[in-house]
Scaffold this active site. Structure first.
Site, short mmCIF file in Angstrom:
data_model
loop_
_atom_site.label_atom_id
_atom_site.label_comp_id
_atom_site.label_asym_id
_atom_site.label_seq_id
_atom_site.Cartn_x
_atom_site.Cartn_y
_atom_site.Cartn_z
N SER A 128 0.83 -1.21 0.00
CA SER A 128 0.00 0.00 0.00
C SER A 128 0.86 1.25 0.00
CB SER A 128 -0.84 0.04 1.28
OG SER A 128 -1.63 -1.09 1.39
N HIS A 149 -1.37 -2.49 -6.83
CA HIS A 149 -2.09 -2.19 -5.59
C HIS A 149 -3.60 -2.35 -5.81
CE1 HIS A 149 -3.21 1.10 -2.44
NE2 HIS A 149 -3.29 -0.11 -1.92
N GLU A 161 -4.18 0.34 -8.64
CA GLU A 161 -3.13 1.35 -8.80
C GLU A 161 -1.84 0.62 -9.22
OE1 GLU A 161 -1.99 3.26 -5.09
OE2 GLU A 161 -1.85 5.20 -6.09
N ASN A 199 -3.12 6.16 -1.26
CA ASN A 199 -2.95 6.24 0.20
C ASN A 199 -2.29 7.53 0.66
OD1 ASN A 199 -4.35 3.99 1.05
ND2 ASN A 199 -2.66 2.64 0.50
#
Ligand code: NAD
Length: 309
Positions: A128, A149, A161, A199
């Site tokens: 992440s 991701h 991602e 994130n």
């Protein structure tokens, strides 16, 4: 034949994310083999995947094919999915997707071990937040390493991602992009900076929500009412419990290391992780959950915890 040319997929980790990734790969027709820490974890993870596939079949039947998958698709997914306790059984895969704990060392160990086992395919990490270039330095072929991701829950969320490391080749990037589409997902490109794009935006938002609670500005339930105010489907505290509070904590630490102290995990999140209250997976986080995963109320330890702002 898949557009990516990938035939066999290996997955390391059958937890929250690994089981979703393995399910989607098998559902999309890829021979899939998953490993984790021992038979009991693998058995539990596999049972969860089977249950999820059965639910999709029930949804297909209930909605007259509008949602879910056919019984044949579920049966073939189950047949394509295998588990193993031996990492070496993944050595012949075209791609291995790693989805273990969000800590650098255990991930690095897996990549070194795969190199030693003679694995030479594409290696993707579902990290992440951890730098892809740093993770790739543990693999014999860093040009074949990439961040992939997935979002939680993997069978439902349509975006993935994708992060290129400093040495990731065009060929690897193209194959991973095509594989993402083969899995019915939309690739979202991001650069290799802590937290990438998703994130970097989302985790500081949640960390502020924890501070809003610990400073007594809002109750847990009210802080979660971004659902009513910002149009989110789930509030930041419920989402954090769903993601796993250990994972949220490790991501904030990665952001802090790269961008400074503003990103430090809130004391409340730190205490919850120290106490082993990791969210839904342990039955206690910001909320308490029963064995079916249903919320039964706010965690009294959280309701009690207050520190000045
Ligand atoms: P989890 O705690 O639910 O599962 C982790 C799994 O990895 C467990 O089954 C554990 O037994 C296994 N594991 C741990 N160390 C291992 C080792 N050394 N060898 C083999 N298996 C090992 O965690 P998760 O939420 O599935 O997170 C996995 C990865 O996915 C992390 O990098 C996390 O940051 C990332 N991720 C999580 C989410 C989320 O919402 N939870 C979303 C996107 C990405």
């Amino acid at each position: 034949m898949a557009e990516s040319g990938i035939g066999k997929v290996g997955v390391i980790g059958i937890g929250t994310m690994g089981n979703g990734i393995a399910q989607v790969c098998a559902q999309c027709g890829f021979e899939t083999i998953v490993t984790d820490l021992g038979a009991a974890v693998l058995e539990k993870g596999l049972a969860k995947i089977h249950k999820s596939l059965d639910k999709l079949v029930a949804s297909y039947e209930k909605t007259g094919g509008q949602r879910g998958i056919t019984a044949d698709n579920a049966a073939s997914a189950k047949a394509l999915l295998k588990t193993t306790e031996n990492l070496e059984d993944l050595a012949g895969c075209d791609i291995v997707i790693e989805a273990i704990i969000e800590l650098y060392e255990p991930k690095a160990e897996k990549f070194k071990a795969l190199s030693e086992l003679g694995f030479s395919g594409i290696l993707a990490s579902n990290t992440s937040s951890i730098a892809i270039t740093k993770l790739a330095s543990n693999y014999k072929f860093p040009e074949r390493f990439m961040g992939m991701h997935f979002m939680n829950p993997v069978p439902i969320q349509p975006g993935v991602e994708l992060i290129r490391g400093f040495l990731t080749s065009d060929e690897t990037s193209e194959t991973v992009t095509k594989l993402t589409r083969d899995l019915g997902k939309e690739p979202i490109m991001a650069e290799d900076k802590a937290g990438f794009g998703i994130n970097r935006m989302f985790v500081p938002f949640c960390n502020e929500a924890y501070r809003v609670v610990e400073e007594g500005i809002m109750s847990v339930e009210d802080a979660d009412k971004t659902t009513l105010c910002l149009g989110h489907k789930m509030g930041p505290l419920s989402t954090s419990d769903y993601v796993g509070l250990d994972t949220m904590y490790y991501i904030t630490e990665v952001l802090r290391e790269e961008f400074g102290d503003f990103y430090r995990a809130s004391p409340l999140l730190t205490r919850l992780v120290q106490a082993g209250h990791l969210g839904m997976k342990t039955g206690k986080g910001f909320y308490i959950y029963d064995e079916t995963g249903a919320k039964t109320g706010v965690n009294p330890a959280v309701a009690r915890y207050r520190i000045g702002g």
